[in-house]
Design a protein around this motif. Structure first.
Motif, PDB file in Angstrom:
ATOM      1  N   SER A  32       0.761  -1.064  -0.074  1.00  0.00           N
ATOM      2  CA  SER A  32       0.032   0.007   0.038  1.00  0.00           C
ATOM      3  C   SER A  32       1.006   1.300   0.089  1.00  0.00           C
ATOM      4  CB  SER A  32      -1.006   0.051   1.164  1.00  0.00           C
ATOM      5  OG  SER A  32      -0.121   0.032   2.386  1.00  0.00           O
ATOM      6  N   SER A  33       0.129   2.439  -0.405  1.00  0.00           N
ATOM      7  CA  SER A  33       1.233   3.529  -0.675  1.00  0.00           C
ATOM      8  C   SER A  33       0.074   4.784  -0.465  1.00  0.00           C
ATOM      9  CB  SER A  33       1.627   3.726  -1.741  1.00  0.00           C
ATOM     10  OG  SER A  33       2.526   4.901  -1.713  1.00  0.00           O
ATOM     11  N   ILE A  34       0.358   5.838   0.306  1.00  0.00           N
ATOM     12  CA  ILE A  34      -0.590   6.874   0.315  1.00  0.00           C
ATOM     13  C   ILE A  34       0.197   8.108  -0.196  1.00  0.00           C
ATOM     14  CG2 ILE A  34      -1.909   6.124   2.148  1.00  0.00           C
ATOM     15  CD1 ILE A  34      -0.179   7.923   4.309  1.00  0.00           C
ATOM     16  N   ALA A  37       7.857   6.694  -3.782  1.00  0.00           N
ATOM     17  CA  ALA A  37       7.067   5.273  -3.866  1.00  0.00           C
ATOM     18  C   ALA A  37       7.624   4.367  -5.042  1.00  0.00           C
ATOM     19  CB  ALA A  37       5.546   5.456  -3.846  1.00  0.00           C
ATOM     20  N   HIS A  59       4.993  -3.752   2.045  1.00  0.00           N
ATOM     21  CA  HIS A  59       4.219  -2.665   2.749  1.00  0.00           C
ATOM     22  C   HIS A  59       4.960  -1.321   2.495  1.00  0.00           C
ATOM     23  CE1 HIS A  59       1.358  -0.637   5.053  1.00  0.00           C
ATOM     24  NE2 HIS A  59       2.406  -0.037   5.560  1.00  0.00           N
ATOM     25  N   GLU A  85       4.326   3.047   2.726  1.00  0.00           N
ATOM     26  CA  GLU A  85       3.406   4.153   3.079  1.00  0.00           C
ATOM     27  C   GLU A  85       4.479   5.414   2.855  1.00  0.00           C
ATOM     28  OE1 GLU A  85       0.943   4.501   6.653  1.00  0.00           O
ATOM     29  OE2 GLU A  85       1.379   2.334   6.679  1.00  0.00           O
ATOM     30  N   VAL A 131       4.504   9.082   3.568  1.00  0.00           N
ATOM     31  CA  VAL A 131       3.552  10.304   4.121  1.00  0.00           C
ATOM     32  C   VAL A 131       4.207  11.596   3.852  1.00  0.00           C
ATOM     33  CG1 VAL A 131       2.796  11.026   6.495  1.00  0.00           C
ATOM     34  CG2 VAL A 131       3.015   8.587   5.842  1.00  0.00           C
ATOM     35  N   VAL A 173       8.735   7.572   5.449  1.00  0.00           N
ATOM     36  CA  VAL A 173       8.464   6.588   4.798  1.00  0.00           C
ATOM     37  C   VAL A 173       8.410   5.349   5.961  1.00  0.00           C
ATOM     38  CG1 VAL A 173       9.497   6.973   2.462  1.00  0.00           C
ATOM     39  CG2 VAL A 173      10.894   6.128   4.234  1.00  0.00           C
TER      40      VAL A 173
END
Length: 94
Positions: free
Chosen positions: A2-4, A14, A25, A27, A29, A51
């Motif tokens: 997942s990545s936001i 990312a 996993h 993220e 941010v 990260v």
């Protein structure tokens, strides 16, 4: 995985980490809003990041070795577009 990530720098972070570390996993941010007007704020809204990355590539490595892998994947961004990067790196199952 997942990545936001949303902005162009966050998306590039990312993409590079996904390619270099094949994370289970991920993220990214964007913390830049918390640093608006501070040193290193370049006005783009994409200068400070956290990260959170889990990857089998980190198995058997200590914290510094893991951070070096992340830093290597982002080297030119760190020297030009990213002012601050917080890294939380773990191996699967940690």
């Amino acid at each position: 995985m997942s990545s936001i990530a949303t902005g162009p720098v966050a998306s590039e972070i990312a993409t590079r980490l996904a390619s270099a570390l094949e994370p289970t996993h991920l993220e990214v941010v964007n913390d830049s809003a918390q640093h608006a007007g501070h040193m290193g704020d370049d006005g783009t809204g994409e200068s400070h990041f956290t990260v959170i990355v889990e990857s089998p590539a980190f198995e058997g490595l200590n914290r510094v070795q893991r951070q070096r892998l992340v830093n290597q994947a982002l080297a030119d961004l760190l020297s030009s577009r990213i002012h601050a990067l917080a890294i939380r790196a773990r191996a699967p199952g940690e």
